[in-house]
Design a protein around this motif. Sequence first.
Motif, mmCIF file in Angstrom:
data_model
loop_
_atom_site.group_PDB
_atom_site.id
_atom_site.type_symbol
_atom_site.label_atom_id
_atom_site.label_comp_id
_atom_site.label_asym_id
_atom_site.label_seq_id
_atom_site.Cartn_x
_atom_site.Cartn_y
_atom_site.Cartn_z
ATOM 1 N N LEU A 27 11.190 30.112 22.118
ATOM 2 C CA LEU A 27 10.799 28.896 22.821
ATOM 3 C C LEU A 27 9.474 28.357 22.298
ATOM 4 C CD1 LEU A 27 11.823 29.814 26.471
ATOM 5 C CD2 LEU A 27 12.965 28.258 24.894
ATOM 6 N N PHE A 28 8.529 29.238 21.993
ATOM 7 C CA PHE A 28 7.251 28.791 21.436
ATOM 8 C C PHE A 28 7.459 28.106 20.091
ATOM 9 C CE2 PHE A 28 3.633 29.663 18.635
ATOM 10 C CZ PHE A 28 2.657 28.950 19.302
ATOM 11 N N ARG A 29 8.268 28.697 19.246
ATOM 12 C CA ARG A 29 8.507 28.108 17.924
ATOM 13 C C ARG A 29 9.220 26.769 18.034
ATOM 14 N NH1 ARG A 29 9.700 32.974 13.706
ATOM 15 N NH2 ARG A 29 8.080 34.362 14.466
ATOM 16 N N LEU A 30 10.149 26.642 18.978
ATOM 17 C CA LEU A 30 10.820 25.366 19.177
ATOM 18 C C LEU A 30 9.843 24.302 19.649
ATOM 19 C CD1 LEU A 30 14.231 26.326 20.808
ATOM 20 C CD2 LEU A 30 13.851 25.324 18.563
ATOM 21 N N SER A 31 8.934 24.665 20.538
ATOM 22 C CA SER A 31 7.959 23.691 21.020
ATOM 23 C C SER A 31 7.026 23.264 19.889
ATOM 24 C CB SER A 31 7.158 24.246 22.195
ATOM 25 O OG SER A 31 6.312 25.292 21.776
ATOM 26 N N GLU A 32 6.658 24.197 19.015
ATOM 27 C CA GLU A 32 5.824 23.838 17.873
ATOM 28 C C GLU A 32 6.579 22.908 16.914
ATOM 29 O OE1 GLU A 32 2.521 24.616 17.206
ATOM 30 O OE2 GLU A 32 2.618 25.209 19.303
ATOM 31 N N GLN A 34 8.899 20.778 17.795
ATOM 32 C CA GLN A 34 8.942 19.470 18.445
ATOM 33 C C GLN A 34 7.619 18.731 18.273
ATOM 34 O OE1 GLN A 34 10.066 20.578 22.435
ATOM 35 N NE2 GLN A 34 12.181 19.934 22.099
ATOM 36 N N LYS A 35 6.513 19.443 18.375
ATOM 37 C CA LYS A 35 5.203 18.809 18.177
ATOM 38 C C LYS A 35 5.069 18.296 16.751
ATOM 39 C CE LYS A 35 2.731 21.647 21.522
ATOM 40 N NZ LYS A 35 1.734 22.707 21.686
ATOM 41 N N ASP A 36 5.493 19.095 15.779
ATOM 42 C CA ASP A 36 5.399 18.686 14.378
ATOM 43 C C ASP A 36 6.276 17.466 14.100
ATOM 44 O OD1 ASP A 36 3.652 20.752 13.921
ATOM 45 O OD2 ASP A 36 5.165 22.090 13.047
#
Length: 50
Positions: A27-32, A34-36
Amino acid sequence: MDFLSFLVLCVIAFFLWRISDQMPDILFRLSELQKDIAKLRRQYDNSDDV
């Protein structure tokens, strides 16, 4: 047949445990990501305006 069913159930439980153990990292990697992507879209939109 009962032993085979038990063995399959144990394997499924193990994989579910491993997936749930990795879920916060995923989930953390997915959120990162999305930010990128949002940052790239903003840069692209700003370059079109200029």
